[in-house]
Write a protein that holds these residues in place. Structure first.
Motif, short mmCIF file in Angstrom:
data_model
loop_
_atom_site.label_atom_id
_atom_site.label_comp_id
_atom_site.label_asym_id
_atom_site.label_seq_id
_atom_site.Cartn_x
_atom_site.Cartn_y
_atom_site.Cartn_z
N GLY A 15 -32.14 40.71 -31.39
CA GLY A 15 -32.40 39.98 -30.16
C GLY A 15 -31.19 39.15 -29.74
O GLY A 15 -30.79 38.24 -30.46
N ARG A 16 -30.59 39.52 -28.64
CA ARG A 16 -29.44 38.80 -28.08
C ARG A 16 -29.31 39.22 -26.63
O ARG A 16 -29.97 40.16 -26.18
CB ARG A 16 -28.16 39.11 -28.85
CG ARG A 16 -27.74 40.58 -28.76
CD ARG A 16 -26.35 40.76 -29.33
NE ARG A 16 -25.92 42.14 -29.28
CZ ARG A 16 -25.39 42.75 -28.22
NH1 ARG A 16 -25.28 42.11 -27.08
NH2 ARG A 16 -25.00 44.00 -28.28
N ASP A 17 -28.42 38.56 -25.92
CA ASP A 17 -28.17 38.96 -24.53
C ASP A 17 -27.73 40.42 -24.51
O ASP A 17 -26.93 40.84 -25.34
CB ASP A 17 -27.08 38.09 -23.91
CG ASP A 17 -27.56 36.70 -23.56
OD1 ASP A 17 -28.79 36.48 -23.52
OD2 ASP A 17 -26.71 35.83 -23.34
N GLY A 18 -28.28 41.17 -23.59
CA GLY A 18 -27.93 42.58 -23.45
C GLY A 18 -28.79 43.52 -24.27
O GLY A 18 -28.63 44.73 -24.19
N ALA A 19 -29.71 42.98 -25.08
CA ALA A 19 -30.57 43.82 -25.91
C ALA A 19 -31.99 43.84 -25.35
O ALA A 19 -32.45 42.87 -24.74
CB ALA A 19 -30.59 43.32 -27.34
N ARG A 20 -32.67 44.98 -25.55
CA ARG A 20 -34.09 45.11 -25.20
C ARG A 20 -34.79 45.82 -26.34
O ARG A 20 -34.26 46.79 -26.89
CB ARG A 20 -34.28 45.93 -23.92
CG ARG A 20 -33.79 45.24 -22.68
CD ARG A 20 -34.05 46.07 -21.44
NE ARG A 20 -33.23 47.28 -21.48
CZ ARG A 20 -33.59 48.47 -21.02
NH1 ARG A 20 -34.77 48.64 -20.48
NH2 ARG A 20 -32.79 49.50 -21.09
N VAL A 21 -35.97 45.34 -26.69
CA VAL A 21 -36.81 45.97 -27.72
C VAL A 21 -38.16 46.25 -27.05
O VAL A 21 -38.82 45.33 -26.57
CB VAL A 21 -36.99 45.06 -28.95
CG1 VAL A 21 -37.76 45.78 -30.03
CG2 VAL A 21 -35.64 44.58 -29.48
N ILE A 22 -38.55 47.53 -27.02
CA ILE A 22 -39.74 47.93 -26.26
C ILE A 22 -40.64 48.78 -27.15
O ILE A 22 -40.20 49.76 -27.76
CB ILE A 22 -39.34 48.74 -25.01
CG1 ILE A 22 -38.33 47.96 -24.18
CG2 ILE A 22 -40.57 49.11 -24.19
CD1 ILE A 22 -37.51 48.80 -23.25
N LEU A 23 -41.92 48.40 -27.22
CA LEU A 23 -42.92 49.14 -27.98
C LEU A 23 -43.92 49.73 -26.99
O LEU A 23 -44.52 49.00 -26.19
CB LEU A 23 -43.65 48.21 -28.96
CG LEU A 23 -44.76 48.82 -29.80
CD1 LEU A 23 -44.23 49.96 -30.67
CD2 LEU A 23 -45.42 47.75 -30.66
N VAL A 24 -44.09 51.06 -27.03
CA VAL A 24 -44.95 51.77 -26.08
C VAL A 24 -46.05 52.53 -26.84
O VAL A 24 -45.79 53.15 -27.87
CB VAL A 24 -44.12 52.77 -25.24
CG1 VAL A 24 -45.00 53.63 -24.36
CG2 VAL A 24 -43.09 52.03 -24.41
N ASP A 25 -47.26 52.46 -26.31
CA ASP A 25 -48.37 53.28 -26.81
C ASP A 25 -48.28 54.61 -26.06
O ASP A 25 -48.57 54.68 -24.86
CB ASP A 25 -49.70 52.60 -26.53
CG ASP A 25 -50.90 53.37 -27.05
OD1 ASP A 25 -50.76 54.58 -27.34
OD2 ASP A 25 -51.97 52.76 -27.16
N THR A 26 -47.83 55.66 -26.74
CA THR A 26 -47.61 56.94 -26.07
C THR A 26 -48.91 57.63 -25.67
O THR A 26 -48.88 58.58 -24.89
CB THR A 26 -46.77 57.89 -26.93
OG1 THR A 26 -47.46 58.17 -28.14
CG2 THR A 26 -45.40 57.29 -27.23
N ALA A 27 -50.05 57.17 -26.17
CA ALA A 27 -51.33 57.78 -25.79
C ALA A 27 -51.62 57.56 -24.31
O ALA A 27 -52.19 58.42 -23.65
CB ALA A 27 -52.47 57.22 -26.64
#
Length: 70
Positions: free
Chosen positions: A43-55
């Motif tokens: 986690g820092r400027d320029g970063a993204r962490v994304i969790l998706v439920d593919t269902a």
């Protein structure tokens, strides 16, 4: 021969517009733990962490949070 499903929950780490890591897990608790780990580690400027439920394609968690425009 069939390819096994990668898992229901997809986690993606993007840094400066480039996907640098991704993973899939079947258990939501495992995916949530990984999301927290990746956010803490990357986690820092320029970063993204994304969790998706593919269902259903819904975003379960994202960092940073999107703020609505007024």
């Amino acid at each position: 021969m069939t390819t096994p499903s990668p898992g229901r929950y997809e986690l993606t780490l993007v840094v400066d517009g480039t996907t640098v890591a991704y993973g899939w897990w079947d258990q939501p608790s495992t995916a949530e733990t990984k999301w927290s780990d990746w956010r803490r580690q990357h986690g820092r400027d320029g970063a993204r962490v994304i969790l998706v439920d593919t269902a259903d394609g819904s975003v379960v968690r994202r960092w940073p949070q999107l703020t609505p425009r007024t």
